[in-house]
Structures are given as C-alpha cells and as structure tokens.
Design a protein around this motif. Structure first.
Motif, PDB file in Angstrom:
ATOM      1  N   GLY A 162       0.785  -1.225   0.000  1.00 14.91           N
ATOM      2  CA  GLY A 162       0.000   0.000   0.000  1.00 14.91           C
ATOM      3  C   GLY A 162       0.815   1.272   0.000  1.00 14.91           C
ATOM      4  O   GLY A 162       0.276   2.360   0.170  1.00 14.91           O
ATOM      5  N   LYS A 163       2.126   1.149  -0.217  1.00 13.18           N
ATOM      6  CA  LYS A 163       2.979   2.337  -0.254  1.00 13.18           C
ATOM      7  C   LYS A 163       2.893   3.047  -1.607  1.00 13.18           C
ATOM      8  O   LYS A 163       3.039   4.264  -1.692  1.00 13.18           O
ATOM      9  N   ILE A 164       2.657   2.284  -2.672  1.00 10.92           N
ATOM     10  CA  ILE A 164       2.505   2.853  -4.012  1.00 10.92           C
ATOM     11  C   ILE A 164       1.308   2.184  -4.674  1.00 10.92           C
ATOM     12  O   ILE A 164       1.130   0.966  -4.581  1.00 10.92           O
ATOM     13  N   GLY A 165       0.507   2.984  -5.354  1.00  3.94           N
ATOM     14  CA  GLY A 165      -0.615   2.443  -6.108  1.00  3.94           C
ATOM     15  C   GLY A 165      -0.676   3.082  -7.480  1.00  3.94           C
ATOM     16  O   GLY A 165      -0.365   4.268  -7.633  1.00  3.94           O
ATOM     17  N   VAL A 166      -1.049   2.308  -8.485  1.00  2.11           N
ATOM     18  CA  VAL A 166      -1.109   2.811  -9.868  1.00  2.11           C
ATOM     19  C   VAL A 166      -2.370   2.310 -10.550  1.00  2.11           C
ATOM     20  O   VAL A 166      -2.711   1.131 -10.446  1.00  2.11           O
ATOM     21  N   LEU A 167      -3.061   3.216 -11.247  1.00  2.00           N
ATOM     22  CA  LEU A 167      -4.171   2.851 -12.117  1.00  2.00           C
ATOM     23  C   LEU A 167      -3.791   3.151 -13.557  1.00  2.00           C
ATOM     24  O   LEU A 167      -3.164   4.181 -13.835  1.00  2.00           O
ATOM     25  N   VAL A 168      -4.157   2.264 -14.467  1.00  2.00           N
ATOM     26  CA  VAL A 168      -3.887   2.450 -15.891  1.00  2.00           C
ATOM     27  C   VAL A 168      -5.176   2.202 -16.675  1.00  2.00           C
ATOM     28  O   VAL A 168      -5.792   1.141 -16.542  1.00  2.00           O
ATOM     29  N   ALA A 169      -5.578   3.196 -17.461  1.00  2.00           N
ATOM     30  CA  ALA A 169      -6.768   3.058 -18.305  1.00  2.00           C
ATOM     31  C   ALA A 169      -6.327   2.782 -19.739  1.00  2.00           C
ATOM     32  O   ALA A 169      -5.549   3.548 -20.320  1.00  2.00           O
ATOM     33  N   LYS A 261       6.451  -0.992 -27.639  1.00  2.00           N
ATOM     34  CA  LYS A 261       6.510  -2.233 -28.415  1.00  2.00           C
ATOM     35  C   LYS A 261       5.685  -3.331 -27.756  1.00  2.00           C
ATOM     36  O   LYS A 261       5.052  -4.139 -28.439  1.00  2.00           O
ATOM     37  N   LEU A 262       5.682  -3.347 -26.429  1.00  2.00           N
ATOM     38  CA  LEU A 262       4.884  -4.325 -25.702  1.00  2.00           C
ATOM     39  C   LEU A 262       3.403  -4.147 -26.032  1.00  2.00           C
ATOM     40  O   LEU A 262       2.695  -5.119 -26.316  1.00  2.00           O
ATOM     41  N   VAL A 263       2.941  -2.907 -26.007  1.00  2.00           N
ATOM     42  CA  VAL A 263       1.535  -2.608 -26.311  1.00  2.00           C
ATOM     43  C   VAL A 263       1.202  -3.033 -27.740  1.00  2.00           C
ATOM     44  O   VAL A 263       0.149  -3.634 -27.993  1.00  2.00           O
ATOM     45  N   LYS A 264       2.105  -2.736 -28.680  1.00  2.00           N
ATOM     46  CA  LYS A 264       1.870  -3.092 -30.080  1.00  2.00           C
ATOM     47  C   LYS A 264       1.819  -4.606 -30.269  1.00  2.00           C
ATOM     48  O   LYS A 264       1.017  -5.111 -31.067  1.00  2.00           O
ATOM     49  N   LYS A 275      -4.705   1.803 -26.678  1.00  2.00           N
ATOM     50  CA  LYS A 275      -4.100   3.089 -26.352  1.00  2.00           C
ATOM     51  C   LYS A 275      -4.032   3.246 -24.837  1.00  2.00           C
ATOM     52  O   LYS A 275      -5.008   3.023 -24.131  1.00  2.00           O
ATOM     53  N   VAL A 276      -2.842   3.625 -24.353  1.00  2.00           N
ATOM     54  CA  VAL A 276      -2.704   3.952 -22.932  1.00  2.00           C
ATOM     55  C   VAL A 276      -3.293   5.350 -22.766  1.00  2.00           C
ATOM     56  O   VAL A 276      -2.665   6.346 -23.114  1.00  2.00           O
ATOM     57  N   ALA A 277      -4.519   5.415 -22.250  1.00  2.00           N
ATOM     58  CA  ALA A 277      -5.260   6.678 -22.214  1.00  2.00           C
ATOM     59  C   ALA A 277      -4.940   7.532 -20.997  1.00  2.00           C
ATOM     60  O   ALA A 277      -4.856   8.761 -21.091  1.00  2.00           O
ATOM     61  N   LYS A 278      -4.769   6.879 -19.852  1.00  2.00           N
ATOM     62  CA  LYS A 278      -4.534   7.644 -18.629  1.00  2.00           C
ATOM     63  C   LYS A 278      -3.787   6.794 -17.611  1.00  2.00           C
ATOM     64  O   LYS A 278      -3.996   5.587 -17.532  1.00  2.00           O
TER      65      LYS A 278
END
Length: 304
Positions: A162-169, A261-264, A275-278
């Motif tokens: 719980g020291k770092i949290g990340v959200l990816v849309a 490249k990973l996303v592609k 698409k990494v939107a946010k």
C-alpha cells in the motif's frame, strides 16, 4: 438565539475545531458556549483539531474497481505513524474510502468528506474524526482520483503493501483478460519507474525548454566546445525523454522491449487497437515535508 461571528471565533479559539463545526455546535445548543464546547468534545472534533497540526506523512494507498473494469478509484489516506497504517481498522477505513469514491461523484476532498460513509449514517468526516479521537494521532484523506473508460478496461497495481498504487486506463475494443494483464504490467512499470508523461506528445514545451537550458549549461560547464554543445544537448534530451516518457521506457520485465513495443505486440496478437489513455500513480507521503523529530529533546521537554 442568533449565532454571531464573534461567538464562532471564540469557540474556534478554545477548541481548535473548524469554523463550520463550531457554528453547527452553537446552533444545536442555542448559543450556549459551554454546551457547544462539550458537544464538540463529545464528537471528537476538538480533539481531532488539536492533532491536525501534526504531520501525517505515513499511511496507505488503496483502490477499488468496478466489476466490469470500466471504472476505478485510487485514494491516499495519511497517518502520523507506520504503526497505525498497518492496523487492520485503518486498512478497512482506507478501503471504505475507495469504495465511497467509486460509488459517488465528488469534485474535491471537501465534497467527499461530506458524503455518507459506506453503510453508515455518519459522514466520512465524522467517521474520520472519531478514529482520530480513538487512535490518538492525526489522520487525513489526502487525495483521490476516479477513472472511467467507455471503450476499454482499467487495471491496477498496489506495491509494498500500500505504499505505491497505480491505475492504468486502456482504450480498446477488446475485453480479453490479456488486456487486464497488459494493464497490470504497465502499472507495475509505472510503480517502478515513475514516468512523468505517457508519450512524447504529452511533454509540454516549457519542460523541454527548461531541461534543454540545464543540459546546455551542464555541457558548457564540462568544457565542451560551443560548436558541438547543441548536438550533445539534442542527444541528451532524447535520452532524458526516453526515461520520463512511459511508452519510450525499457520494459522492466523484458529489456528487449519498450513499453510501446509491448503494447503493439499485444494489440497485434488480439487484432485490436490499444491506447494507454490515462495513468495515475500515488505514493504515500510524496510531496509532504516530514518533520524531523529529536527524541532526546522531546523527552527533555517532558521532564521540565
């Protein structure tokens, strides 16, 4: 009885409670000053206010996700000590705040604190005040973010308990589980590398101008000839952008790939666009100036 500004000010000075809480208390007891003070103490507001000057730089980050992975929230709640942050009751409180944010619409912290606490009649602020009074140290709901995607999915990652949290849309037409797996990999990347931007297109000109000037002066101070400084700065700036832009970073789980490249690769495999939107990254206590404590001095003060 009419409640005057002078009365509110007097109660505030005596208790340290918030102005609106003071006015509300005075109204409830028809202007009786002593009863208003007692009421504030009973609610834990006076005690909470006295502790509000302490630096709360520990705490937890947590998140809540909708079942369809199309909306999510991330929150940071601070405490004074890591000991309290590890308490199960505090952990539940942070989780409940994340759920409350997901289920309600809030423009800012003030509106969130006025919301009804999950499965309770009290507001978030009232529950927080009660916990401060019971636990005996300052706590505060510092910040939150709410994500929503119409076409796509949201993934999250919590690091260090719980020291770092990340959200990816991720915006995409696919609802494959591999999208969530990709999102989590990107979230882990963000947690580890803390990029400033998603892509080079997001980098503002002011940042580039500022960093270019610094790199230029660095090169000149190194004694490099003026005629090659410009080329050096361009090279160094490109390298720096590779470090601060998520898509240009080397993927931490596979150095042979960049995140782009990973996303592609995943997009090609699933025959879809991605698409990494946010992206949002919260780290507990970042930006809070922690007070340096001198234990010996503190003990000496107590003995006087």
């Amino acid at each position: 009885m009419a409640i005057t500004a002078a009365m509110v000010k007097e109660i505030r000075v005596k208790t340290g409670a918030g102005m609106m809480d003071c006015k509300k208390a005075l109204t409830e007891v028809d202007g009786d000053m002593e009863k208003a003070i007692d009421l504030l103490r009973e609610k834990g507001l006076a005690k909470a206010a006295k502790k509000s000057g302490r630096v709360a730089a520990e705490g937890l980050v947590d998140m809540c996700m909708s079942d369809d992975k199309k909306s999510a929230t991330i929150v940071e709640v601070n405490s004074e000590t890591d000991f309290v942050a590890k308490n199960d009751d505090f952990k539940k409180f942070v989780k409940d705040i994340a759920v409350t944010v997901l289920k309600t619409d809030n423009a800012d912290i003030e509106s969130l604190m006025a919301q009804k606490y999950i499965d309770a009649e009290e507001t978030v602020q009232e529950v927080l005040n009660a916990k401060i009074a019971t636990i005996g140290e300052n706590m505060n709901v510092r910040r939150f973010e709410k994500f929503e995607v119409e076409n796509g999915q949201i993934a999250g990652y919590i690091h260090g308990g719980g020291k770092i949290g990340v959200l990816v849309a991720l915006e995409t037409g696919s609802d494959s589980e591999e999208i969530i797996a990709l999102g989590k990999d990107i979230a882990m990347q963000v947690a580890a590398m803390n990029p400033k931007y998603i892509s080079r297109d997001d980098v503002d000109e002011a940042y580039i101008a500022h960093e270019t000037e610094i790199l230029k002066q660095q090169a000149l101070n190194e004694g490099k000839p003026a005629q090659i400084v410009e080329k050096m700065v361009v090279g160094r700036m490109n390298k720096q952008l590779q470090e601060v832009c998520l898509l240009n970073q080397t993927f931490v789980k596979n150095p042979d790939l960049t995140v782009e490249k990973l996303v592609k690769e995943v997009a090609t495999k699933l025959n879809t666009e991605i698409k990494v939107a946010k992206v949002m990254r919260f780290e507990v206590g970042e930006g809070i100036e922690k007070k340096e404590e001198n234990f010996a001095e503190e003990v000496a003060k107590q003995l006087k």
